[in-house]
Design a protein around this motif. Structure first.
Motif: not given
Length: 228
Positions: A42-65
């Motif tokens: 979320l932080h990097l999306t706000r910073l870099h403004r990508p056109d597409v995000i590839l997102l995993d589901v299970r991640m530590p901390g805040v997961d993809g869902i």
């Protein structure tokens, strides 16, 4: 042509490196950032403004869902994960994911095409995810039919003034059971069944089983059903 800017969010550094290398093989896609969890994504999306995000589901901390509803407000999201449970696929799509790819079920060309199409609003699903979607659609359709049938049954019981026992017997009549079978199913005598049927026929204004069934199921000719 301006290259599509892609952000990769996955906690596995090997997966991130592999995806970055693959996307680097084509001139129209460029990786602008890599994130290790949903919060960083979320932080990097706000910073870099990508056109597409590839997102995993299970991640530590805040997961993809958890991150998904916030990310889809900023850029189209393509789920790219090992998670293949139907409920996870369903939740991701309901939260706004533009597609769902399960690792091991797509080729490099499939992925490149999916990234481009996600930006254009065209969904992509690998077989496991597509099966989950189809299962969900079928389940929803069956539930809607069941609710509709139940609603119609309640409406008819009220409209014709049938008691709960009479509704039970009328359903058995509609299923094709004879008096003996109905008696056995309801644990009552055939004489009691006949008495119930006489009352049912009177309430449905019917003189035969077929006529009663037609009125009960709502298939009788307009103008001759109900109480006039």
């Amino acid at each position: 042509m301006t290259a599509l800017r892609v952000l990769i969010a996955d906690d596995n550094p090997v997966v991130r490196a592999g995806l970055s290398s693959l996307l680097a093989t084509t001139e129209d896609l460029v990786v602008v950032a890599e994130a290790r969890d949903g919060h960083e994504a979320l932080h990097l999306t706000r910073l870099h403004r990508p056109d597409v995000i590839l997102l995993d589901v299970r991640m530590p901390g805040v997961d993809g869902i958890s991150a998904l509803p916030h990310l889809v407000c900023l850029a189209p999201v393509l789920m790219l994960t090992y998670s293949q449970e139907a409920e996870v696929v369903r939740e991701a799509l309901l939260l706004g994911a533009g597609g769902y790819l399960v690792h091991g079920e797509f080729t490099p060309d499939d992925l490149l095409r999916a990234v481009r199409d996600t930006r254009a609003g065209r969904a992509h699903f690998t077989p496991t995810a597509a099966t989950a979607v189809l299962t969900e659609l079928r389940s929803s359709s069956q539930q809607q039919r069941s609710v509709g049938q139940s609603t119609e049954r309640v409406h008819n019981s009220v409209a014709f003034g049938l008691s709960s026992r009479e509704v039970e017997i009328m359903d058995l009549i509609a299923s094709g059971m004879n008096n003996q079978q109905i008696a056995g199913a309801c644990f009552i005598s055939e004489k009691t069944v006949k008495n119930h049927i006489n009352r049912i026929f009177a309430k449905l204004r019917s003189t035969s089983r077929s006529e009663a069934i037609a009125r009960w199921l709502g298939t009788a000719r307009p103008g001759v059903t109900g109480h006039g």
